[in-house]
Design a protein around this motif. Structure first.
Motif, mmCIF file in Angstrom:
data_model
loop_
_atom_site.group_PDB
_atom_site.id
_atom_site.type_symbol
_atom_site.label_atom_id
_atom_site.label_comp_id
_atom_site.label_asym_id
_atom_site.label_seq_id
_atom_site.Cartn_x
_atom_site.Cartn_y
_atom_site.Cartn_z
ATOM 1 N N GLN A 177 -6.219 -8.004 -7.987
ATOM 2 C CA GLN A 177 -6.394 -8.365 -6.577
ATOM 3 C C GLN A 177 -5.302 -7.757 -5.714
ATOM 4 O O GLN A 177 -5.576 -7.205 -4.633
ATOM 5 N N GLU A 178 -4.065 -7.865 -6.174
ATOM 6 C CA GLU A 178 -2.947 -7.347 -5.378
ATOM 7 C C GLU A 178 -3.047 -5.849 -5.167
ATOM 8 O O GLU A 178 -2.798 -5.346 -4.061
ATOM 9 N N ARG A 179 -3.416 -5.111 -6.218
ATOM 10 C CA ARG A 179 -3.525 -3.659 -6.078
ATOM 11 C C ARG A 179 -4.662 -3.269 -5.135
ATOM 12 O O ARG A 179 -4.532 -2.342 -4.335
ATOM 13 N N ALA A 180 -5.782 -3.980 -5.225
ATOM 14 C CA ALA A 180 -6.899 -3.671 -4.332
ATOM 15 C C ALA A 180 -6.555 -4.023 -2.891
ATOM 16 O O ALA A 180 -6.865 -3.259 -1.966
ATOM 17 N N ARG A 181 -5.920 -5.170 -2.681
ATOM 18 C CA ARG A 181 -5.571 -5.589 -1.314
ATOM 19 C C ARG A 181 -4.500 -4.695 -0.703
ATOM 20 O O ARG A 181 -4.466 -4.492 0.511
ATOM 21 N N GLU A 182 -3.621 -4.158 -1.543
ATOM 22 C CA GLU A 182 -2.584 -3.263 -1.031
ATOM 23 C C GLU A 182 -3.202 -2.017 -0.404
ATOM 24 O O GLU A 182 -2.729 -1.521 0.618
ATOM 25 N N ARG A 183 -4.262 -1.517 -1.025
ATOM 26 C CA ARG A 183 -4.911 -0.308 -0.503
ATOM 27 C C ARG A 183 -5.917 -0.635 0.583
ATOM 28 O O ARG A 183 -6.048 0.101 1.554
ATOM 29 N N TRP A 184 -6.681 -1.736 0.409
ATOM 30 C CA TRP A 184 -7.718 -2.111 1.370
ATOM 31 C C TRP A 184 -7.500 -3.556 1.811
ATOM 32 O O TRP A 184 -8.175 -4.478 1.325
ATOM 33 N N PRO A 185 -6.557 -3.788 2.719
ATOM 34 C CA PRO A 185 -6.152 -5.163 3.068
ATOM 35 C C PRO A 185 -7.254 -6.000 3.693
ATOM 36 O O PRO A 185 -7.189 -7.239 3.626
ATOM 37 N N ASP A 186 -8.261 -5.393 4.301
ATOM 38 C CA ASP A 186 -9.313 -6.164 4.958
ATOM 39 C C ASP A 186 -10.530 -6.405 4.061
ATOM 40 O O ASP A 186 -11.498 -7.034 4.489
#
Length: 321
Positions: free
Chosen positions: A109-118
């Motif tokens: 989750q953290e890696r995905a949110r870091e790249r695509w925060p929205d």
């Protein structure tokens, strides 16, 4: 035999797909486009287990969720005690496995949110057989995304048993992320002209339109050696012409619905698995179908089974209608 119907130019490569997701996420964040055009209640589901293969699958699934404006749903399965836990494991093993599973989900989750925060991201830790957990979590999803091998795989296996089991029985499209998937720009779909191809063509045209990619529609056939030996060899030129016309006809309604998609119908004189595996060298995505439903789920045919073992790019397995 190949002919191209080309309304416009194309972008190439799996990298272009990820870059397009980055671009769309940026424009959505800056308020220049509407992010609510898709169905956010429907999910792109991805299996995660902490392996590099699963990490690539999460990246692929996140980009797909951005492009399709769907929710990203991460799933990690903890095999149930006592049947799947190691023999003679201490009593705290299951709790430890659950904690590790939560860490795996949180990291993804953290890696995905870091790249695509929205990007809307949800996650589930499921105590069940991995294949059963993935099928259950994706029952109402748009599609399911898997790495081609997980932590339990052996180096010599080209496809993990979980991925194969899920692809064979899923009722939603399953994307198995493997290979380079960035050396060429086509979406390539293999169809059997003897069967209804609407489901697979719908998925292929929609994906090509979404990514601004060219769509290569491939049908492979072989001359029967038995007929040749009996002196009844068919007129190859005539057969290829008839098959090509049928291929164009099958694609016709979808070309009308997606006029922006450049279409390349192709007839190959080869075994279907060999033709599709060869095509995958220059494709960003290969699309194949399952056979009709057997009992409660579709089943893989020999061509789809062989293709997902030998492809050099991500493979989407679309269930029969």
């Amino acid at each position: 035999m190949t002919r191209t119907f080309a309304p416009n130019g194309i972008r190439s490569g799996w990298e272009a797909w990820i870059q397009e997701a980055d671009r769309r996420a940026h424009t959505d964040h800056c308020g220049r486009s509407d992010t609510r055009g898709g169905n956010m209640s429907q999910a792109i589901v991805v299996g995660v287990d902490g392996s590099d293969y699963a990490e690539r699958a999460v990246e692929w699934a996140a980009a797909e969720a951005i492009l399709r404006r769907h929710r990203l749903h991460l799933v990690h399965a903890v095999e149930s005690w006592p049947y799947r836990a190691p023999l003679f494991a201490p009593p705290q093993t299951v709790d430890l496995m659950a904690r590790i599973g939560r860490d795996v989900l949180n990291g993804a989750q953290e890696r995905a949110r870091e790249r695509w925060p929205d990007l809307e991201i949800t996650a589930a830790l499921v105590s069940d057989d991995t294949a059963h957990a993935l099928r259950g979590q994706s029952a109402d999803a748009f599609e399911l995304v898997l790495g081609h091998r997980g932590l339990g795989g052996f180096a010599g296996l080209m496809l993990g048993t979980t991925s194969l089991r899920v692809a064979a029985r899923s009722t939603v499209p399953v994307v198995i992320v493997r290979g380079e998937g960035g050396r060429g720009g086509d979406i390539t779909v293999g169809i059997d002209l003897r069967k209804d191809a609407d489901a697979i063509l719908r998925y292929a045209f929609d994906t090509a339109a979404l990514q601004g990619a060219r769509l290569r529609i491939l049908h492979a056939w072989r001359i029967s050696q038995t007929l040749v030996e009996a002196g009844f060899a068919p007129d190859r030129t005539k057969v290829e012409g008839e098959l090509f016309d049928r291929l164009v006809s099958a694609a016709g309604p979808w070309r009308a619905k997606y006029p922006q998609v450049e279409v390349v119908p192709e007839i190959a004189v080869d075994h279907p698995v060999a033709a599709l595996a060869n095509a995958s060298h220059s494709a960003r995505l290969l699309v194949v179908g399952t056979h009709a439903r057997s009992w409660t789920a579709p089943r893989l045919g020999s061509a789809a089974h062989g293709t997902i073992h030998h492809a050099h790019c991500p493979v989407a397995v679309v269930p029969a209608q």
